[in-house]
Design a protein around this motif. Structure first.
Motif, PDB file in Angstrom:
ATOM      1  N   ASP A 141       0.851  -1.188   0.000  1.00  0.00           N
ATOM      2  CA  ASP A 141       0.000   0.000   0.000  1.00  0.00           C
ATOM      3  C   ASP A 141       0.890   1.243   0.000  1.00  0.00           C
ATOM      4  N   LYS A 142       1.061   1.853  -1.167  1.00  0.00           N
ATOM      5  CA  LYS A 142       1.944   3.007  -1.305  1.00  0.00           C
ATOM      6  C   LYS A 142       1.436   4.196  -0.505  1.00  0.00           C
ATOM      7  N   GLY A 143       0.121   4.393  -0.482  1.00  0.00           N
ATOM      8  CA  GLY A 143      -0.442   5.497   0.275  1.00  0.00           C
ATOM      9  C   GLY A 143      -0.145   5.385   1.757  1.00  0.00           C
ATOM     10  N   ALA A 148       3.307   7.256   6.406  1.00  0.00           N
ATOM     11  CA  ALA A 148       4.201   6.931   7.510  1.00  0.00           C
ATOM     12  C   ALA A 148       5.540   7.657   7.400  1.00  0.00           C
ATOM     13  N   ASP A 149       5.797   8.311   6.269  1.00  0.00           N
ATOM     14  CA  ASP A 149       6.991   9.127   6.073  1.00  0.00           C
ATOM     15  C   ASP A 149       6.618  10.562   6.444  1.00  0.00           C
ATOM     16  N   LEU A 150       7.125  11.050   7.572  1.00  0.00           N
ATOM     17  CA  LEU A 150       6.674  12.332   8.103  1.00  0.00           C
ATOM     18  C   LEU A 150       7.046  13.505   7.202  1.00  0.00           C
ATOM     19  N   ARG A 151       8.161  13.403   6.516  1.00  0.00           N
ATOM     20  CA  ARG A 151       8.542  14.492   5.607  1.00  0.00           C
ATOM     21  C   ARG A 151       7.643  14.497   4.366  1.00  0.00           C
ATOM     22  N   TRP A 152       7.284  13.330   3.872  1.00  0.00           N
ATOM     23  CA  TRP A 152       6.326  13.264   2.758  1.00  0.00           C
ATOM     24  C   TRP A 152       4.991  13.827   3.212  1.00  0.00           C
ATOM     25  N   GLU A 207       0.280  16.602   2.542  1.00  0.00           N
ATOM     26  CA  GLU A 207      -0.982  16.619   3.272  1.00  0.00           C
ATOM     27  C   GLU A 207      -1.191  17.985   3.912  1.00  0.00           C
ATOM     28  N   ALA A 208      -2.420  18.262   4.332  1.00  0.00           N
ATOM     29  CA  ALA A 208      -2.703  19.512   5.031  1.00  0.00           C
ATOM     30  C   ALA A 208      -1.933  19.561   6.350  1.00  0.00           C
ATOM     31  N   ALA A 209      -1.351  20.717   6.625  1.00  0.00           N
ATOM     32  CA  ALA A 209      -0.548  20.855   7.837  1.00  0.00           C
ATOM     33  C   ALA A 209      -1.418  20.650   9.077  1.00  0.00           C
ATOM     34  N   PRO A 210      -1.008  19.790  10.001  1.00  0.00           N
ATOM     35  CA  PRO A 210      -1.809  19.553  11.209  1.00  0.00           C
ATOM     36  C   PRO A 210      -1.652  20.678  12.219  1.00  0.00           C
TER      37      PRO A 210
END
Length: 373
Positions: free
Chosen positions: A287-289, A294-298, A303-306
């Motif tokens: 599952d590439k997604g 799980a890669d925090l830099r990716w 993704e939208a900034a938390p």
């Protein structure tokens, strides 16, 4: 005798000393050039070195808590953390199975010294079951605070790690109590456990397809179990999470993926991407997604900034994550929403000694970002 027993360490040290003394004593008798004398010298040297390195290894394990027992050391731990079709002892999601004093605290009453409880948690949705320790500050037991709700910090070890090491080696309860007593942080409840909730597998706090749903356990089941048992804050601003090494990676990921649960996450000597090795197995099943998230830099880039606060630590000399940490800080700063702080030491290794230097400042930082509502 267990691997962490003082008797085992004493036996190993005693054996090394006796073998060294014996080697010195009989060496003149083995000075001949016969095959028996040569074999004897080799055997004595090997036995002495094995005893010496064994003593050092046992001492290092006691200091840093790498392995909990012989089965853990030899990869034969059989206790499973994934439980199906039953609940924890007593029928609840969290059951107290023992109580103890806060190490180093004066006094014996919980009202003055606080208390460390040994608990058993079973996830209602994930069926993951795991032991943990809970530190309750003295204020929790005092009559004038009987209606007060307390903020919570989930504290994670590295891998493999032992939850008890958070109490005895990293001194989280003792440090939290002292900081609160000095007025440097608010009283908080600490929930201390391993991220390895499906031993011996290192799940890296991932919901493994077809396997343990570790991320869901920490994001949903654990908070629900703690809220059901203790007087804790129910809003997102009441919860934080901190860990070292693998636990540091998990803490950052959980705060980033679930800002509605954890208002702050602190990673001591963390890494920023889930590894793939024999201890983890195939975490993502193609599952590439899932792998990318799980890669925090990716995650920061796509993704939208938390809306959460993060703390990372490293050392200029002694830590392999220094450059990666500086890069991570820059990426978080570029989001303009996620807050980032850091502890950067001039030198310090990937070990308990370094983390003990960082824990007081980390708990103060965490306390300043949590509410007790």
């Amino acid at each position: 005798m267990g691997l962490t027993s003082d008797k085992v360490l004493a036996l190993a040290v005693g054996s090394a000393v006796l073998l060294f003394a014996g080697t010195v004593w009989v060496w003149p008798r083995l000075a001949r050039a016969t095959w028996r004398a040569v074999s004897g010298r080799i055997a004595l040297l090997l036995a002495t070195q094995v005893a010496l390195f064994g003593s050092l290894g046992i001492a290092a394990n006691q200091a840093f808590g790498f392995y909990a027992g012989w089965a853990d050391l030899f990869g034969r731990e059989t206790g499973q953390g994934v439980v199906v079709d039953h609940t924890g002892p007593g029928g609840g999601p969290l059951q107290v199975v023992g109580t103890g004093r806060v190490p180093g605290a004066s006094g014996s009453l919980p009202q003055t010294a606080g208390e460390v409880q040994r608990v058993y948690v079973v996830g209602r949705t994930t069926r993951i079951a795991t032991p943990a320790y809970v530190y309750l500050p003295p204020e929790y037991f005092q009559p004038r605070h009987r209606t007060r709700r307390f903020p919570v910090a989930v504290v994670l070890t590295g891998y493999p790690g032992t939850a008890r090491a958070l109490v005895d080696k990293l001194h989280y309860p003792r440090t939290a109590r002292q900081l609160a007593e000095d007025g440097r942080m608010q009283p908080m409840i600490l929930v201390m456990l391993r991220p390895t909730v499906a031993p011996p597998r290192d799940t890296e706090c991932v919901d493994v397809p077809g396997g343990p749903r570790t991320e869901t356990f920490f994001a949903r089941d654990l908070p629900d179990a703690v809220r059901a048992h203790y007087r804790v804050g129910g809003k997102p601003g009441s919860w934080g999470i901190v860990g070292d090494s693998t636990g540091g990676y998990c803490a950052l990921k959980l705060a980033m993926h679930h800002p509605g649960v954890y208002a702050a996450g602190a990673g001591l000597s963390p890494y920023y991407k889930a590894p793939a090795d024999p201890t983890t197995g195939d975490l993502f099943r193609g599952d590439k997604g899932l792998r990318n998230r799980a890669d925090l830099r990716w995650f920061l880039a796509h993704e939208a900034a938390p809306d959460t606060a993060l703390l990372v630590s490293s050392s200029k000399v002694g830590e392999s994550n220094y450059k990666a940490t500086l890069e991570f800080i820059k990426r978080v700063e570029a989001t303009n929403l996620t807050r980032i702080s850091s502890i950067i030491l001039d030198s310090g290794g990937h070990n308990f000694t370094t983390w003990r230097r960082e824990i007081p400042a980390t708990l103060q930082w965490l306390s300043g970002r949590l509410t007790d509502h």
